[in-house]
Design an enzyme around this catalytic site. Structure first.
Site, short mmCIF file in Angstrom:
data_model
loop_
_atom_site.label_atom_id
_atom_site.label_comp_id
_atom_site.label_asym_id
_atom_site.label_seq_id
_atom_site.Cartn_x
_atom_site.Cartn_y
_atom_site.Cartn_z
N SER A 7 0.92 -1.36 -0.05
CA SER A 7 0.02 0.10 0.17
C SER A 7 0.93 1.30 0.10
CB SER A 7 -0.82 -0.25 1.17
OG SER A 7 -1.62 0.99 1.20
N LYS A 55 -1.07 -0.90 -4.43
CA LYS A 55 -2.21 0.07 -4.23
C LYS A 55 -1.82 1.32 -3.80
CE LYS A 55 -4.73 -0.03 0.22
NZ LYS A 55 -5.52 -0.70 1.32
N LYS A 100 -2.89 5.08 -2.42
CA LYS A 100 -4.10 5.84 -1.83
C LYS A 100 -4.43 6.91 -2.79
CE LYS A 100 -4.14 3.36 2.11
NZ LYS A 100 -5.38 3.02 2.88
N ASP A 153 -7.15 3.25 -3.33
CA ASP A 153 -7.94 3.16 -1.99
C ASP A 153 -8.12 4.46 -1.56
OD1 ASP A 153 -9.14 2.76 0.54
OD2 ASP A 153 -7.24 1.65 1.10
N GLU A 192 -11.10 0.78 -3.76
CA GLU A 192 -11.52 0.37 -2.50
C GLU A 192 -12.14 1.61 -1.91
OE1 GLU A 192 -7.98 -0.82 -0.45
OE2 GLU A 192 -9.23 -1.33 1.43
N ASP A 224 -14.17 -2.02 2.30
CA ASP A 224 -13.51 -2.15 3.44
C ASP A 224 -14.14 -1.53 4.64
OD1 ASP A 224 -11.27 -1.94 5.45
OD2 ASP A 224 -10.29 -0.68 4.30
N LYS A 246 -10.26 -7.52 6.97
CA LYS A 246 -9.54 -7.17 8.22
C LYS A 246 -9.97 -7.54 9.43
CE LYS A 246 -7.89 -2.68 6.37
NZ LYS A 246 -8.22 -1.30 6.30
N GLY A 290 -4.65 -4.65 6.02
CA GLY A 290 -3.58 -4.53 7.02
C GLY A 290 -3.83 -3.02 7.72
O1 NPG Z 1 0.02 -2.67 5.14
O2 NPG Z 1 -0.46 -2.85 7.16
C1 NPG Z 1 -0.67 -2.29 6.09
C2 NPG Z 1 -1.29 -0.91 5.88
C3 NPG Z 1 -2.25 -1.07 4.56
O3 NPG Z 1 -3.21 0.75 3.60
C4 NPG Z 1 -3.33 0.03 4.42
N1 NPG Z 1 -3.89 0.27 5.60
O4 NPG Z 1 -6.90 1.93 4.89
O5 NPG Z 1 -6.54 -0.10 4.46
C5 NPG Z 1 -5.92 1.00 5.02
C6 NPG Z 1 -4.88 1.44 5.63
C7 NPG Z 1 -4.75 1.52 7.15
C8 NPG Z 1 -3.54 1.82 7.81
C9 NPG Z 1 -6.15 1.94 7.66
C10 NPG Z 1 -3.75 2.07 9.32
C11 NPG Z 1 -6.17 2.21 9.14
C12 NPG Z 1 -5.02 2.38 9.73
#
Ligand code: NPG
Length: 369
Positions: free
Chosen positions: A136, A162, A164, A190, A215, A240, A264, A292
């Site tokens: 990500s 991915k 953001k 995302d 996403e 999500d 998740k 994640g």
């Molecule tokens: O690889 O752990 C990872 C992070 C992946 O982008 C990621 N997480 O929106 O999915 C999400 C985002 C996130 C991270 C959301 C931290 C909330 C807290």
């Protein structure tokens, strides 16, 4: 099993570089760990609630409070009858707080499985020994910086990217990444709820990039908006934040709001509910992938076990430890040929490294029977 005591450990784990999404920027991963002591042994979990309530209503102070005030005493009251499978039904009366519930269920499952000498992967029904890894990529200050990070991750071997996105950081960066790295790159975006029903035309422009999915473009409560958007754009919509249970997954699928689901475990109350969502989606022919929450090794280990179930057919955000951390809290997870090995040892299959935990711990508190 009987719950004797729980240690709540607050950690501030520095990230290698700030991670920015449409919901905010994080440079220190602030979390609470649940370290359970039972009569059959100990178990560990990382509660995914971060410092601020900007991803969902949960945040680490609130998680620590609800655990201490309600969840831990209630689970202790079950005496010898406690099992990890009973955590969900026992705490069902309490609305929300799914990340806190997940932390208790996961730590108790870890203790239970370590005692039974069984791995998370085998208990959850995993069918693979290693899982394909995606990464990500946060919102950056410039396109040059973005291209340089993406190029570095591809050189590391990540199998899908991915990006953001948010209003003002969408069409252009996605176009440049697609143009620079070619049509074969597995690419998805995302939005973390950053768009509204007024943005459909803008989101439709992303159709030209042959993305795997968009996403969570709209607010998590706007299921009807996602149905309408799915009918308007050709890129698959993936939910999500909106999916908090197997019921909400079933409804979103039936309504046509989502054609892929990001699972998740923390968001949905734990691994048992996560498996139910996997099963519901599989029955409906809807692929899933594992998201994640910046978890350190303690949390990443169990996510890898889940990601090895058969309907996880897209690469997840199951990146290597080195993506986020200079020092992980466990033996680091490493990328090999774009894949990460699923832990095979009992329970989550990894142990915290005491010196690293001491370095990052900001407080430790015991709750005893
Ligand atoms: O690889 O752990 C990872 C992070 C992946 O982008 C990621 N997480 O929106 O999915 C999400 C985002 C996130 C991270 C959301 C931290 C909330 C807290």
């Amino acid at each position: 099993m009987k719950l004797e005591a729980v240690e709540l450990i607050r950690l501030n784990v520095p990230l290698k570089s700030a991670f920015r999404t449409s919901e905010g920027s994080v440079s220190i991963h602030e979390v609470v760990w649940t370290h359970v002591i039972t009569d059959v042994g100990e178990g560990w979990a990382e509660c995914a609630a971060n410092g601020l309530p900007d991803y969902s209503s949960e945040y680490h102070d609130a998680a620590a409070d609800v655990l201490k005030r309600f969840f831990i005493p209630e689970l202790m009251k079950l005496g010898d009858d406690l099992t990890a499978e009973l955590v969900g039904p026992t705490l069902h009366w309490a609305k929300g707080h799914r990340m806190a519930k997940a932390a208790m269920e996961t730590a108790l499952l870890d203790a239970q499985l370590r005692h039974a000498n069984q791995s998370f992967a085998s208990y959850l029904g995993a069918t693979r020994q290693r899982v394909p890894a995606g990464v990500s990529v946060g919102i950056m200050d410039s396109i040059e910086e973005l291209l340089s990070f993406v190029s570095g991750y591809l050189a590391d071997g990540y199998l899908r990217i991915k990006l953001k996105i948010e209003p003002g950081w969408d069409y252009e960066p996605v176009k440049l990444v697609r143009d620079t790295f070619g049509d074969d790159l597995l690419l998805q975006v995302d939005a973390n709820t950053a768009y509204t029903r007024d943005d459909f035309d803008l989101l439709k422009r992303l159709d030209e990039f042959n993305l795997l999915l968009i996403e969570q473009p709209l607010n998590e409560e706007d299921i009807l908006g996602h149905v309408k958007l799915s009918q308007y754009v050709s890129t698959p919509i993936c939910l999500d934040e909106s999916i908090v249970s197997a019921e909400s997954a079933r409804d979103a699928i039936e309504l046509g709001a989502t054609s892929i689901i990001n699972i998740k475990p923390s968001r949905v109350g734990g691994y048992l509910e996560a498996v139910k969502i996997h099963d519901v989606a599989q029955k409906c022919g809807i692929p899933v992938w594992c998201g994640g929450m910046l978890e350190t090794g303690i949390g990443r280990a169990a996510n890898l076990a889940l990601a090895a179930l058969p309907n996880f057919t897209l690469p997840g955000d199951t990146s290597a430890s080195a993506r986020y951390f200079s020092a992980d809290t466990t033996e680091p997870f490493v990328l090999r040929d774009g894949h990460i090995d699923v832990p095979t040892g009992p329970g989550i299959g990894v142990d915290p490294i005491p010196e690293v935990v001491d370095r990052f711990a900001v407080s430790r508190e015991w709750i005893k029977r």
